[in-house]
Design a protein around this motif. Structure first.
Motif, PDB file in Angstrom:
ATOM      1  N   CYS A 114       0.798  -1.230   0.000  1.00  0.00           N
ATOM      2  CA  CYS A 114       0.000   0.000   0.000  1.00  0.00           C
ATOM      3  C   CYS A 114       0.824   1.270   0.000  1.00  0.00           C
ATOM      4  O   CYS A 114       0.260   2.368  -0.103  1.00  0.00           O
ATOM      5  N   MET A 159      -9.976  -1.812   7.075  1.00  0.00           N
ATOM      6  CA  MET A 159     -10.064  -1.079   5.821  1.00  0.00           C
ATOM      7  C   MET A 159     -11.035  -1.783   4.893  1.00  0.00           C
ATOM      8  O   MET A 159     -11.346  -2.954   5.067  1.00  0.00           O
ATOM      9  N   LEU A 277      -7.412   4.447   5.434  1.00  0.00           N
ATOM     10  CA  LEU A 277      -7.838   3.240   6.130  1.00  0.00           C
ATOM     11  C   LEU A 277      -9.080   3.539   6.950  1.00  0.00           C
ATOM     12  O   LEU A 277      -9.592   4.657   6.969  1.00  0.00           O
ATOM     13  N   HIS A 307      -9.884   2.651   0.932  1.00  0.00           N
ATOM     14  CA  HIS A 307      -8.443   2.491   0.742  1.00  0.00           C
ATOM     15  C   HIS A 307      -8.201   2.105  -0.710  1.00  0.00           C
ATOM     16  O   HIS A 307      -8.749   1.111  -1.199  1.00  0.00           O
ATOM     17  N   ASP A 312      -2.976   5.567  -1.875  1.00  0.00           N
ATOM     18  CA  ASP A 312      -3.586   6.452  -0.886  1.00  0.00           C
ATOM     19  C   ASP A 312      -2.907   7.820  -0.817  1.00  0.00           C
ATOM     20  O   ASP A 312      -3.570   8.862  -0.889  1.00  0.00           O
TER      21      ASP A 312
END
Length: 367
Positions: A114, A159, A277, A307, A312
C-alpha cells in the motif's frame, strides 16, 4: 530526503462511475453494521469493466491535459499496485508507458504493497536530484478489487478497498525546468521533503504462519489478510504492531518536517493528511503518534473512496492539488503506510489555484 530545492508535483486521480454505498453493502450482507461504523466509509468506487492498467492510462492522460506535460519528455514511468493487473508474467508498467506514448521513459514496476505510490514519488525525486538532465517522472497507481480473488469489504481488517487510479508527475521548477523546453510547466504543488522509515519485522503480519508456496493463490482461493493477521496477533499481540508502527510514524514525521524546515506547530503547516484506512484503525494506530509530533489539523480524505491500494498518498496529493483545501503558500504533511511495513511522509505546499476543481465530498476531519 532533503531536497536541493523544491520539486514540482502535478497530480490527479481517476475513479470509475460505479459506486457501492456502505448502506448497500450492509443490505447485501457484504459487511455488518458494526464493522461499517468502525470503518467510517460512506461508499467505495467500483470498476467492473476497466482493467487496472487502463485505469492508470486514463489517470495519466487526464494529468497530461491538466498540466500541459508531454509523455515523450518523461524519463521514468513508475507504476505501483497491490492486486492483479490483468495478466500474468507480463509488465503493466511497459503497457502503460506504451499506451500513453512515453516511449523514451524507463518503465518500472513497484511492489511495495500500500505504500507503492509514495515510494514511487521518492524514487522519482531521487532520479531528478541525481541526474540534472533527466526529464520529469510519472508515478501511476491502479488497483481494483473484485471477487472471487478479493472481497473489497472482507479481505482485510481495518479497511475496505475502493477501485481507483492516480497519476503524479514529479518535475523540476523555475530555472531548473529549462523554460521553453518540453519540461517547463507550472506545478499544482511544491514538494519540500520526503522521508521513509521501515519496520521489516512486521512483514509477518501479511504472511502469518503460512509456508511459502509455489503458485499464486495457493494458500486460499481469495486473498484473506484477516487470516494472516489473526496468526500474527496470536503470536505477537496487537501491542507489538501498535508500538512499532507508532515509533516509525513519529520518526518519519519528525524527519520529514525537519527536512522541510518546519516544526510540528509551525503555523504554515495547515494539515496532517492520513491514509485512507478505516476510522477505528486510524484512531488506534496512526493518529496518536501523529499528534505527538504535530498540532496540525488531521485530515482524512478517504471517506468516499475507501483504501485505494497502492495510491492512498497519491490520491490525497490529487485532492490537495485539485481542490481549494490548501490556499497558496499553505503546507500539508501527507502520511502513508504499507505492508512490509514501510511508512512515508511528504511535505507539500500549494503553488497556485487548481486548473479544474474536482467535486469531492466535504473532507472528514478528526478532532
Amino acid at each position: 530526503m532533503r531536497l536541493d530545492s523544491p520539486l514540482g508535483l502535478s497530480a490527479t486521480a481517476w475513479y470509475p462511475d460505479g459506486l457501492q454505498t456502505t448502506e448497500e453493502a450492509v443490505a447485501a450482507g457484504d459487511i455488518d453494521a458494526r464493522t461499517a461504523r468502525e470503518l467510517g466509509y460512506t461508499s467505495l468506487p467500483v470498476s467492473e469493466d476497466i482493467a487496472s492498467p487502463d485505469m492508470a492510462v486514463e489517470a495519466a492522460n487526464r494529468l497530461f491535459t491538466l498540466s500541459g506535460a508531454r509523455a515523450d519528455a518523461l524519463s521514468l514511468v513508475l507504476h505501483a499496485s497491490v492486486h492483479h493487473q490483468g495478466h500474468d508474467a507480463w509488465s503493466a508498467p511497459h503497457y502503460i508507458a506504451h499506451r500513453i506514448g512515453a516511449d523514451r521513459a524507463v518503465p518500472i514496476g513497484l511492489l511495495q504493497q500500500c505504500n507503492g505510490g509514495a515510494i514511487g514519488i521518492e524514487l522519482a525525486a531521487s532520479r531528478l536530484q541525481g541526474d540534472p538532465v533527466a526529464g520529469p517522472a510519472l508515478v501511476t497507481t491502479a488497483d481494483r478489487f473484485l471477487m472471487p480473488s478479493w472481497h473489497r469489504w472482507r479481505s482485510d481488517y481495518g479497511m475496505a478497498a475502493g477501485d481507483a487510479a492516480t497519476a503524479v508527475l514529479v518535475h523540476r521548477t523555475g530555472s531548473a525546468a529549462e523554460p521553453g523546453s518540453a519540461h517547463a510547466f507550472t506545478p499544482d504543488l511544491l514538494l519540500h521533503s520526503l522521508a521513509t522509515r521501515t519496520a521489516s519485522e512486521l512483514e509477518v503480519m501479511h504472511r502469518g504462519d503460512d509456508e511459502l508456496n509455489a503458485t499464486p493463490m495457493g494458500h486460499s482461493p481469495m486473498v484473506d489478510v484477516r487470516r494472516t493477521k489473526r496468526a500474527f496477533i496470536k503470536a505477537y499481540g496487537v501491542d507489538f504492531f501498535v508500538k512499532t508502527a507508532a515509533d516509525r510514524i513519529r520518526a518519519v514525521v519528525e524527519e520529514c518536517l525537519a527536512d522541510a524546515g518546519l516544526t510540528g506547530d509551525d503555523p504554515r503547516l495547515h494539515y496532517a493528511v492520513i491514509p485512507r484506512l478505516g476510522a477505528k484503525a486510524m484512531n488506534e494506530a496512526y493518529i496518536p503518534p501523529l499528534k505527538d509530533v504535530t498540532s496540525a489539523e488531521v485530515l482524512d480524505l478517504g471517506r468516499a473512496t475507501g483504501h485505494v491500494g497502492a495510491g492512498d498518498l497519491n490520491a490525497s496529493l490529487a485532492d490537495l492539488a485539485r481542490s481549494d483545501l490548501l490556499r497558496p503558500g499553505a503546507h500539508a504533511l501527507v502520511l502513508n503506510g504499507g505492508g512490509g511495513f514501510t511508512f512515508t511522509a511528504a511535505v507539500v505546499s500549494k503553488r497556485r489555484p487548481p486548473a479544474i476543481r474536482t467535486a469531492r465530498p466535504d473532507p472528514y476531519r478528526f478532532t
